[in-house]
Design a protein around this motif. Structure first.
Motif, PDB file in Angstrom:
ATOM      1  N   THR A   1      99.507  97.377 -74.951  1.00 16.60           N
ATOM      2  CA  THR A   1     100.323  96.380 -74.204  1.00 16.60           C
ATOM      3  C   THR A   1     101.855  97.343 -73.002  1.00 16.60           C
ATOM      4  O   THR A   1     101.975  97.292 -72.092  1.00 16.60           O
ATOM      5  CB  THR A   1     101.967  95.140 -74.721  1.00 16.60           C
ATOM      6  OG1 THR A   1     100.982  94.697 -75.535  1.00 16.60           O
ATOM      7  CG2 THR A   1     102.676  94.257 -73.852  1.00 16.60           C
TER       8      THR A   1
ATOM      9  N   TYR B   1      93.719 102.145 -73.455  1.00 12.47           N
ATOM     10  CA  TYR B   1      94.553 101.253 -73.721  1.00 12.47           C
ATOM     11  C   TYR B   1      93.927 100.086 -73.075  1.00 12.47           C
ATOM     12  O   TYR B   1      94.899  98.928 -73.175  1.00 12.47           O
ATOM     13  CB  TYR B   1      96.259 101.798 -73.459  1.00 12.47           C
ATOM     14  CG  TYR B   1      96.657 102.691 -74.587  1.00 12.47           C
ATOM     15  CD1 TYR B   1      96.372 102.292 -76.240  1.00 12.47           C
ATOM     16  CD2 TYR B   1      96.754 103.806 -74.230  1.00 12.47           C
ATOM     17  CE1 TYR B   1      96.917 102.932 -76.528  1.00 12.47           C
ATOM     18  CE2 TYR B   1      97.563 104.985 -75.404  1.00 12.47           C
ATOM     19  CZ  TYR B   1      97.362 104.319 -76.950  1.00 12.47           C
ATOM     20  OH  TYR B   1      98.280 105.011 -77.445  1.00 12.47           O
ATOM     21  N   SER B   2      92.986  99.727 -72.151  1.00 14.30           N
ATOM     22  CA  SER B   2      92.824  98.419 -71.096  1.00 14.30           C
ATOM     23  C   SER B   2      92.753  97.554 -71.980  1.00 14.30           C
ATOM     24  O   SER B   2      92.611  97.989 -72.753  1.00 14.30           O
ATOM     25  CB  SER B   2      92.007  99.142 -70.094  1.00 14.30           C
ATOM     26  OG  SER B   2      90.845  99.507 -70.730  1.00 14.30           O
ATOM     27  N   ALA B   3      93.018  96.609 -71.604  1.00 17.80           N
ATOM     28  CA  ALA B   3      92.599  95.225 -72.000  1.00 17.80           C
ATOM     29  C   ALA B   3      91.638  95.256 -72.308  1.00 17.80           C
ATOM     30  O   ALA B   3      90.836  94.038 -72.947  1.00 17.80           O
ATOM     31  CB  ALA B   3      93.140  93.655 -71.360  1.00 17.80           C
ATOM     32  N   LYS B   4      90.060  95.639 -71.433  1.00 18.54           N
ATOM     33  CA  LYS B   4      89.155  95.759 -71.539  1.00 18.54           C
ATOM     34  C   LYS B   4      88.201  96.770 -73.027  1.00 18.54           C
ATOM     35  O   LYS B   4      87.373  95.805 -73.600  1.00 18.54           O
ATOM     36  CB  LYS B   4      88.453  95.703 -70.381  1.00 18.54           C
ATOM     37  CG  LYS B   4      86.427  96.016 -70.195  1.00 18.54           C
ATOM     38  CD  LYS B   4      86.291  96.417 -69.386  1.00 18.54           C
ATOM     39  CE  LYS B   4      84.519  96.188 -69.298  1.00 18.54           C
ATOM     40  NZ  LYS B   4      83.832  96.400 -68.075  1.00 18.54           N
TER      41      LYS B   4
ATOM     42  N   GLN C   1      99.879  98.726 -70.135  1.00 17.23           N
ATOM     43  CA  GLN C   1      98.908  97.694 -69.599  1.00 17.23           C
ATOM     44  C   GLN C   1     100.303  97.665 -68.584  1.00 17.23           C
ATOM     45  O   GLN C   1     100.096  97.506 -66.834  1.00 17.23           O
ATOM     46  CB  GLN C   1      98.143  96.548 -69.994  1.00 17.23           C
ATOM     47  CG  GLN C   1      96.993  97.149 -71.175  1.00 17.23           C
ATOM     48  CD  GLN C   1      97.141  96.183 -71.747  1.00 17.23           C
ATOM     49  OE1 GLN C   1      96.903  94.771 -71.285  1.00 17.23           O
ATOM     50  NE2 GLN C   1      96.212  96.243 -72.514  1.00 17.23           N
ATOM     51  N   THR C   2     101.534  97.155 -69.106  1.00 24.47           N
ATOM     52  CA  THR C   2     102.766  96.779 -68.148  1.00 24.47           C
ATOM     53  C   THR C   2     103.713  97.710 -67.460  1.00 24.47           C
ATOM     54  O   THR C   2     103.514  97.629 -66.083  1.00 24.47           O
ATOM     55  CB  THR C   2     103.793  96.288 -69.084  1.00 24.47           C
ATOM     56  OG1 THR C   2     104.230  97.158 -70.082  1.00 24.47           O
ATOM     57  CG2 THR C   2     102.922  94.712 -70.183  1.00 24.47           C
TER      58      THR C   2
ATOM     59  N   HIS D   1      90.731  98.651 -75.702  1.00 22.75           N
ATOM     60  CA  HIS D   1      91.111  98.500 -76.718  1.00 22.75           C
ATOM     61  C   HIS D   1      90.495  97.158 -77.423  1.00 22.75           C
ATOM     62  O   HIS D   1      91.669  96.112 -77.159  1.00 22.75           O
ATOM     63  CB  HIS D   1      92.487  98.541 -75.914  1.00 22.75           C
ATOM     64  CG  HIS D   1      93.923  99.289 -77.121  1.00 22.75           C
ATOM     65  ND1 HIS D   1      94.423  98.895 -78.291  1.00 22.75           N
ATOM     66  CD2 HIS D   1      93.607 100.349 -77.328  1.00 22.75           C
ATOM     67  CE1 HIS D   1      94.817  99.390 -78.985  1.00 22.75           C
ATOM     68  NE2 HIS D   1      94.270  99.815 -78.578  1.00 22.75           N
TER      69      HIS D   1
END
Length: 282
Positions: free
Chosen positions: A109, A182-185, A112-113, A187
């Motif tokens: 998170t 670490y990306s949403a896709k 990503q942020t 991780h």
């Protein structure tokens, strides 16, 4: 029928009965021998299976063996066993320590942020970044860094090793690969030990131009070239001087950077900018 013939018939019948009993006794003996032999084979097979299982269970695991292996440090590292990883412009006066675990969902998170803002500041030369990676989410070490039995996984260690392979290519490849992991896709959930798969780590790497179809990188991942380095890096995390025991954690000049009214790392770009600007001025 005469008495003589009757007596002969009785004798013949008795003889046939005796012969039949002998044949049956022989058949029973053969059956007993087969049963006993089968039982012996079964016992030996079970014993052999138990023996094999005991031997296998007592063999050192891969990561336990890697702990005692010679450390191969990736390029672009310094310090003992290459566990000092500092990236950024040489003109930057201060260094931001970034503590992360590859499987950590909060780290994902954060990346990503806040990651894009952190990278922008890094490129602008506001600070260098020292990466310190832990693998505690694998649940694999005790206080002395010894691999424990019954660990919860190996994805953090394996991803750390793959990150070492990326760092061996270039610092830029390392940062891009870390972002992709670490990306949403890509991780996984914390309970999904997906990073233990070399094939999956290579699949993620194929999204990074410097690593796509990079045979040297792929061989390093598959061969575990930097496995011992990953464990050495993890030990650096475990014995850090900043009192960090969770991820993500940010430290500059020995002080943790936190969100307002919190002991945790800033999780928004705005909070990160506020914290980093204050740290740079201190």
């Amino acid at each position: 029928m005469s008495k003589r013939n009757s007596q002969a018939s009785k004798s013949a019948a008795r003889e046939r009965l005796r012969e039949e009993r002998e044949r049956q006794a022989k058949r029973d003996k053969v059956k007993r021998q087969v049963v006993v032999a089968g039982a012996v084979v079964g016992v030996l097979a079970i014993a052999g299976g138990i023996g094999y299982a005991v031997v296998q269970n007592n063999k050192p695991g891969h990561w336990d063996a890697a702990r005692d292996a010679k450390v191969v440090a990736p390029a672009n590292t310094t310090g003992t066993n290459g566990t000092t990883v500092v990236i950024g412009k040489s003109t930057a006066k201060k260094t931001l320590k970034l503590y992360e675990d590859p499987r950590c969902p909060v780290c994902a998170t954060f990346e990503q942020t806040v990651g894009p803002t952190l990278k922008q500041d890094l490129d602008a030369g506001k600070f260098k970044v020292q990466y310190i990676g832990g693998t505690f989410l694998d649940g694999d070490t005790d206080d002395n860094g010894k691999i424990q039995i019954g660990s919860r996984g190996e994805g953090s260690k394996n991803a750390m090793s793959a990150m070492g392979a990326a760092l061996n290519v270039s610092p830029e490849a390392f940062l891009e690969y870390k972002t992709a992991l670490y990306s949403a896709k890509y991780h996984p959930e914390e309970t999904d030990d997906k990073f233990k798969s070399d094939d999956y780590l290579i699949e993620v790497a194929d999204t990074v131009s410097a690593l796509k179809n990079n045979t040297k990188f792929q061989n390093a991942v598959k061969n575990g070239t930097f496995d011992a380095w990953a464990l050495a890096m993890s030990q650096t995390f475990n014995t850090n001087e900043d009192g960090v025991n969770g991820t993500p954690s940010l430290v500059m000049d020995g002080k943790k950077l936190t969100a307002p009214n919190s002991e945790s790392a800033p999780m928004t770009a705005a909070d990160f900018t506020t914290a980093i600007e204050a740290a740079l001025k201190a």
